[in-house]
Design a protein around this motif. Structure first.
Motif, PDB file in Angstrom:
ATOM      1  N   ALA A 159      -8.755   5.972  -3.860  1.00 59.54           N
ATOM      2  CA  ALA A 159      -7.525   4.815  -4.055  1.00 59.54           C
ATOM      3  C   ALA A 159      -7.843   4.061  -5.239  1.00 59.54           C
ATOM      4  CB  ALA A 159      -7.935   3.842  -2.709  1.00 59.54           C
ATOM      5  N   GLN A 160      -6.694   3.519  -5.643  1.00 59.84           N
ATOM      6  CA  GLN A 160      -6.645   3.002  -6.950  1.00 59.84           C
ATOM      7  C   GLN A 160      -5.957   1.535  -6.754  1.00 59.84           C
ATOM      8  OE1 GLN A 160      -7.330   4.572 -10.174  1.00 59.84           O
ATOM      9  NE2 GLN A 160      -8.273   5.843  -8.581  1.00 59.84           N
ATOM     10  N   TYR A 161      -6.525   0.698  -7.289  1.00 60.69           N
ATOM     11  CA  TYR A 161      -6.362  -0.783  -7.021  1.00 60.69           C
ATOM     12  C   TYR A 161      -5.873  -1.527  -8.023  1.00 60.69           C
ATOM     13  CZ  TYR A 161      -9.149   0.072  -3.020  1.00 60.69           C
ATOM     14  OH  TYR A 161      -9.891   0.615  -1.779  1.00 60.69           O
ATOM     15  N   TYR A 162      -4.590  -2.253  -8.024  1.00 56.59           N
ATOM     16  CA  TYR A 162      -3.953  -2.886  -9.184  1.00 56.59           C
ATOM     17  C   TYR A 162      -3.784  -4.443  -8.681  1.00 56.59           C
ATOM     18  CZ  TYR A 162      -3.406   1.895 -10.361  1.00 56.59           C
ATOM     19  OH  TYR A 162      -3.617   3.109 -11.060  1.00 56.59           O
ATOM     20  N   ASP A 222      -3.729   9.361   1.331  1.00 59.97           N
ATOM     21  CA  ASP A 222      -3.061   9.387   2.567  1.00 59.97           C
ATOM     22  C   ASP A 222      -2.949   8.099   3.287  1.00 59.97           C
ATOM     23  OD1 ASP A 222      -2.800   9.702   5.670  1.00 59.97           O
ATOM     24  OD2 ASP A 222      -3.604  11.883   5.320  1.00 59.97           O
ATOM     25  N   ARG A 223      -1.572   7.439   3.195  1.00 61.73           N
ATOM     26  CA  ARG A 223      -1.414   6.104   3.546  1.00 61.73           C
ATOM     27  C   ARG A 223      -1.980   5.853   5.325  1.00 61.73           C
ATOM     28  NH1 ARG A 223       2.467   2.594   5.525  1.00 61.73           N
ATOM     29  NH2 ARG A 223       2.560   0.679   4.535  1.00 61.73           N
ATOM     30  N   LYS A 270      -5.750   2.742   8.483  1.00 60.35           N
ATOM     31  CA  LYS A 270      -6.818   2.824   9.551  1.00 60.35           C
ATOM     32  C   LYS A 270      -7.908   2.268   8.917  1.00 60.35           C
ATOM     33  CE  LYS A 270      -9.432   5.606  12.939  1.00 60.35           C
ATOM     34  NZ  LYS A 270      -9.213   4.564  13.898  1.00 60.35           N
ATOM     35  N   SER A 271      -8.597   2.656   7.889  1.00 59.29           N
ATOM     36  CA  SER A 271      -9.739   1.997   7.269  1.00 59.29           C
ATOM     37  C   SER A 271      -9.525   0.718   6.825  1.00 59.29           C
ATOM     38  CB  SER A 271     -10.334   2.983   6.002  1.00 59.29           C
ATOM     39  OG  SER A 271      -9.454   2.999   4.943  1.00 59.29           O
ATOM     40  N   HIS A 272      -8.495   0.419   6.216  1.00 59.72           N
ATOM     41  CA  HIS A 272      -7.861  -1.056   5.775  1.00 59.72           C
ATOM     42  C   HIS A 272      -7.896  -1.803   6.876  1.00 59.72           C
ATOM     43  CE1 HIS A 272      -5.028  -3.877   4.268  1.00 59.72           C
ATOM     44  NE2 HIS A 272      -5.611  -3.887   3.235  1.00 59.72           N
ATOM     45  N   ILE A 281       1.102  -1.263  -0.070  1.00 57.26           N
ATOM     46  CA  ILE A 281       0.005   0.308   0.144  1.00 57.26           C
ATOM     47  C   ILE A 281       1.007   1.252  -0.083  1.00 57.26           C
ATOM     48  CG2 ILE A 281      -1.902   1.332   1.211  1.00 57.26           C
ATOM     49  CD1 ILE A 281      -2.694  -1.358   2.420  1.00 57.26           C
ATOM     50  N   PHE A 282       0.569   2.180  -1.238  1.00 61.85           N
ATOM     51  CA  PHE A 282       1.611   3.097  -1.270  1.00 61.85           C
ATOM     52  C   PHE A 282       0.744   4.594  -1.305  1.00 61.85           C
ATOM     53  CE2 PHE A 282       3.780  -0.480  -3.334  1.00 61.85           C
ATOM     54  CZ  PHE A 282       4.700  -0.548  -2.626  1.00 61.85           C
TER      55      PHE A 282
END
Length: 235
Positions: free
Chosen positions: A104-107, A115-116, A121-123, A96-97
């Motif tokens: 948020a962008q997912y790959y 904001d990491r 926190k939400s993750h 996570i960067f």
């Protein structure tokens, strides 16, 4: 009420209802299908914890549905089906960067966020809450009634499963949900889609949840929603 009992689907956004409701109403005929669109992800909400997530589903989900639909009471609800986007909930924080992005962008192998610290926190909230919810089989709703509860996932999100697109815009979500509903409002085609080899995560309910906790699996395309269809479709 004079209708059959309500099977209440709790979903994150309107595209979930628009995409899934037309076919589900044909597949599940022994219950009345209703949706409560949360317009948010209650599992990753900063205010949600393992200790209060069931109560928040009761109050923010079920209670508000009943307030918005006063023709129904808690006694009319026979079960809760919760559909969540995984959003890579079980991947390591090492991938996570922080980057120049509003959303948020997912790959395949990473997540880029604005904001990491806040994202982590939400993750963490999402992972812990989903783990808890995937291990319960009933939930308390208003007036103390206890009904069956189950939670199913779209990975890494609804758009990824339905359209093979991870990072859709709001306008794309709307357009794509209409397209999917038109294409798969036929019960047989809808069921075949979720049982397709590119989508179906095979195994028992427990095994499908164990699978997404491994490595990068919660970023990969897949869903255990076929189990929901099998469990609730009219025989």
């Amino acid at each position: 009420m004079n209708e059959s009992k309500i099977l209440l689907f709790i979903v994150e956004g309107p595209s979930d209802e628009a995409s899934l409701a037309p076919a589900l109403e044909k597949i599940i005929t022994n219950s009345t299908i209703k949706f409560k669109v949360m317009h948010a992800d209650i599992t990753s909400d900063y205010d949600s914890t393992v200790k209060n997530i069931e109560e928040r589903i009761k109050k923010i989900g079920v209670k508000r549905f009943l307030q918005e639909n006063p023709q129904f009471t808690a006694k009319d609800i026979c079960g809760i089906v919760h559909i969540v986007d995984l959003d890579g909930a079980f991947v390591s924080s090492d991938i996570i960067f922080e980057g120049d992005t509003e959303d948020a962008q997912y790959y395949d192998d990473k997540i880029i966020c604005k904001d990491r610290t806040l994202f982590l926190k939400s993750h963490d909230n999402k992972r812990n809450n989903i783990l808890h919810l995937s291990n319960i089989s009933q939930i308390k709703i208003p007036t103390g009634i206890i009904v069956p509860y189950s939670i199913y996932y779209m990975s890494c999100n609804l758009d990824h499963v339905l359209h093979n697109k991870r990072n859709s815009t709001k306008s794309e979500k709307i357009e794509d949900s209409i397209t999917f509903a038109d294409q798969y409002d036929d019960a047989e085609l809808f069921e075949k889609f979720f049982n397709g080899e590119e989508i179906k995560i095979s195994g028992t309910y427990k095994k499908t949840w164990e699978y997404v906790q491994i490595g990068l699996n919660s970023l990969k395309r897949g869903s255990n929603f076929w189990l929901c269809i099998d469990n609730h479709k009219s025989k």
